[in-house]
Design an enzyme around this catalytic site. Structure first.
Site, PDB file in Angstrom:
ATOM      1  N   HIS A   1      41.125  35.237  36.346  1.00 41.50           N
ATOM      2  CA  HIS A   1      40.915  34.931  37.768  1.00 41.50           C
ATOM      3  C   HIS A   1      39.439  34.766  38.077  1.00 41.50           C
ATOM      4  O   HIS A   1      38.581  35.396  37.442  1.00 41.50           O
ATOM      5  CB  HIS A   1      41.470  36.052  38.660  1.00 41.50           C
ATOM      6  CG  HIS A   1      42.964  36.156  38.651  1.00 41.50           C
ATOM      7  ND1 HIS A   1      43.772  35.431  39.498  1.00 41.50           N
ATOM      8  CD2 HIS A   1      43.789  36.903  37.887  1.00 41.50           C
ATOM      9  CE1 HIS A   1      45.041  35.735  39.258  1.00 41.50           C
ATOM     10  NE2 HIS A   1      45.078  36.630  38.276  1.00 41.50           N
TER      11      HIS A   1
ATOM     12  N   HIS B   1      46.538  47.765  34.273  1.00 42.74           N
ATOM     13  CA  HIS B   1      47.025  46.809  35.272  1.00 42.74           C
ATOM     14  C   HIS B   1      48.548  46.753  35.210  1.00 42.74           C
ATOM     15  O   HIS B   1      49.237  46.856  36.225  1.00 42.74           O
ATOM     16  CB  HIS B   1      46.407  45.444  34.988  1.00 42.74           C
ATOM     17  CG  HIS B   1      46.834  44.357  35.912  1.00 42.74           C
ATOM     18  ND1 HIS B   1      46.473  44.321  37.240  1.00 42.74           N
ATOM     19  CD2 HIS B   1      47.592  43.245  35.696  1.00 42.74           C
ATOM     20  CE1 HIS B   1      46.987  43.243  37.798  1.00 42.74           C
ATOM     21  NE2 HIS B   1      47.683  42.581  36.882  1.00 42.74           N
TER      22      HIS B   1
ATOM     23  N   HIS C   1      53.285  39.382  34.646  1.00 39.02           N
ATOM     24  CA  HIS C   1      53.243  38.915  36.034  1.00 39.02           C
ATOM     25  C   HIS C   1      53.489  37.408  36.118  1.00 39.02           C
ATOM     26  O   HIS C   1      53.092  36.641  35.236  1.00 39.02           O
ATOM     27  CB  HIS C   1      51.918  39.280  36.682  1.00 39.02           C
ATOM     28  CG  HIS C   1      51.824  40.730  37.047  1.00 39.02           C
ATOM     29  ND1 HIS C   1      50.638  41.368  37.318  1.00 39.02           N
ATOM     30  CD2 HIS C   1      52.791  41.675  37.188  1.00 39.02           C
ATOM     31  CE1 HIS C   1      50.870  42.639  37.614  1.00 39.02           C
ATOM     32  NE2 HIS C   1      52.169  42.850  37.537  1.00 39.02           N
TER      33      HIS C   1
ATOM     34  N   ASP D   1      52.316  34.889  37.751  1.00 37.99           N
ATOM     35  CA  ASP D   1      51.245  33.896  37.697  1.00 37.99           C
ATOM     36  C   ASP D   1      50.657  33.744  36.298  1.00 37.99           C
ATOM     37  O   ASP D   1      49.758  32.929  36.084  1.00 37.99           O
ATOM     38  CB  ASP D   1      50.142  34.219  38.711  1.00 37.99           C
ATOM     39  CG  ASP D   1      49.462  35.559  38.471  1.00 37.99           C
ATOM     40  OD1 ASP D   1      50.155  36.508  38.042  1.00 37.99           O
ATOM     41  OD2 ASP D   1      48.249  35.673  38.719  1.00 37.99           O
TER      42      ASP D   1
ATOM     43  N   ASP E   1      44.217  40.254  33.178  1.00 34.82           N
ATOM     44  CA  ASP E   1      43.821  40.920  34.421  1.00 34.82           C
ATOM     45  C   ASP E   1      43.292  42.330  34.179  1.00 34.82           C
ATOM     46  O   ASP E   1      43.278  43.151  35.095  1.00 34.82           O
ATOM     47  CB  ASP E   1      45.012  40.990  35.381  1.00 34.82           C
ATOM     48  CG  ASP E   1      45.371  39.635  35.970  1.00 34.82           C
ATOM     49  OD1 ASP E   1      44.694  38.638  35.644  1.00 34.82           O
ATOM     50  OD2 ASP E   1      46.349  39.568  36.744  1.00 34.82           O
TER      51      ASP E   1
ATOM     52  N   HIS F   1      50.438  39.542  29.871  1.00 31.83           N
ATOM     53  CA  HIS F   1      51.306  40.493  30.562  1.00 31.83           C
ATOM     54  C   HIS F   1      52.339  39.733  31.376  1.00 31.83           C
ATOM     55  O   HIS F   1      52.322  38.502  31.421  1.00 31.83           O
ATOM     56  CB  HIS F   1      50.503  41.467  31.429  1.00 31.83           C
ATOM     57  CG  HIS F   1      49.771  40.849  32.579  1.00 31.83           C
ATOM     58  ND1 HIS F   1      48.692  40.012  32.416  1.00 31.83           N
ATOM     59  CD2 HIS F   1      49.955  40.962  33.922  1.00 31.83           C
ATOM     60  CE1 HIS F   1      48.243  39.641  33.601  1.00 31.83           C
ATOM     61  NE2 HIS F   1      49.000  40.194  34.524  1.00 31.83           N
TER      62      HIS F   1
END
Length: 252
Positions: free
Chosen positions: A163, A108, A55, A57, A125, A53
């Site tokens: 994560h 998410h 994002h 990070d 995520d 995705h």
């Protein structure tokens, strides 16, 4: 034989590095420096990236890695800068001679996808150890449906989230379902792993189904906790997911 190695980035990200016979594929390379160091350490050449995705990070290292490896193939959702091969639900990839499929798992983010094959699941995520991601763009029914899609994969699937949130997620899970003995055992094992400096991941899908409250919304104790938290009956599974997600956002 494909080996999967965690590359630590930022405070709690894992960039998963798949490698075999001197070649490597990195999943969600938010930090190019960390990836380059791992490639040098293991004597690997990067041949592709898998992006789940948009994002920062998860995509921040794409441009630099493409500079180091001209012609690098970057698989990911359409519209992300640097993606060379956009993929979607039903797309099929061959990675190290193994077939991998793509699942669309919005919730998410709306563009979120996951990659599964060779008994491995790279879920970004969407699904975490004993938890799930925050709902930034999608709706509760979307996110719940995405988790159900992942829950339908074989139980021995190795789950590789992006994560290291497992211990904090387990504390929440125990608040939701204190009568679940599998949570006590998982916390014991995962706490020992972290104390020893090891990741809690990968988990297995069977373990997530036994300990992850977001996959257990139909369990009687989870239903009862959702009812108490909401202050009224919560009859639909997606509604119970929404109660849990809001509760987790406020949990300390």
């Amino acid at each position: 034989m494909v080996t999967v190695t965690p590359v630590h980035a930022f405070s709690d990200n894992y960039i998963w590095l798949l490698h075999s016979a001197g070649r490597a594929i990195a999943v969600d390379p938010g930090d190019a420096t960390a990836v380059l160091a791992a490639l040098a350490e293991h004597g690997l050449t990067l041949q592709a990236l898998l992006i789940t995705h948009h994002h920062a990070d998860h995509v921040g290292g794409i441009a630099e890695l493409k500079r180091h490896f001209p012609g690098l193939t970057v698989y990911g959702p359409a519209g992300i800068a640097g993606v060379t091969d956009s993929v979607m639900e039903g797309s099929e990839l061959t990675l190290f001679g193994q077939p991998f499929g793509v699942l669309e798992v919005p919730g998410h983010t709306l563009d979120h996808i996951a990659y599964h094959g060779a008994g491995l699941l790279f879920c970004g995520d969407t699904l975490f150890g004993a938890g799930c991601g925050r709902m930034f763009e999608g709706s509760a029914p979307q996110f719940y449906a995405s988790l159900q899609k992942l829950a339908g994969l074989p139980g021995d699937t190795l789950v590789y989230p992006a994560h290291e949130y497992t211990l904090s997620n387990l504390r929440f899970a125990q608040a939701v379902e204190p009568g679940n003995p599998a949570l006590t055992e998982r916390e014991r094992q995962d706490s020992a792993s972290r104390t020893a400096g090891r990741p809690t991941l990968p988990s297995t899908l069977t373990q997530e189904l036994a300990t992850n409250p977001f996959l257990r919304v139909d369990e009687p104790e989870v239903e009862a906790s959702c009812r108490r938290e909401a202050g009224h009956e919560v009859t639909e599974p997606a509604e119970r997911f929404a109660v849990l997600r809001d509760w987790k956002n406020r949990f300390r």
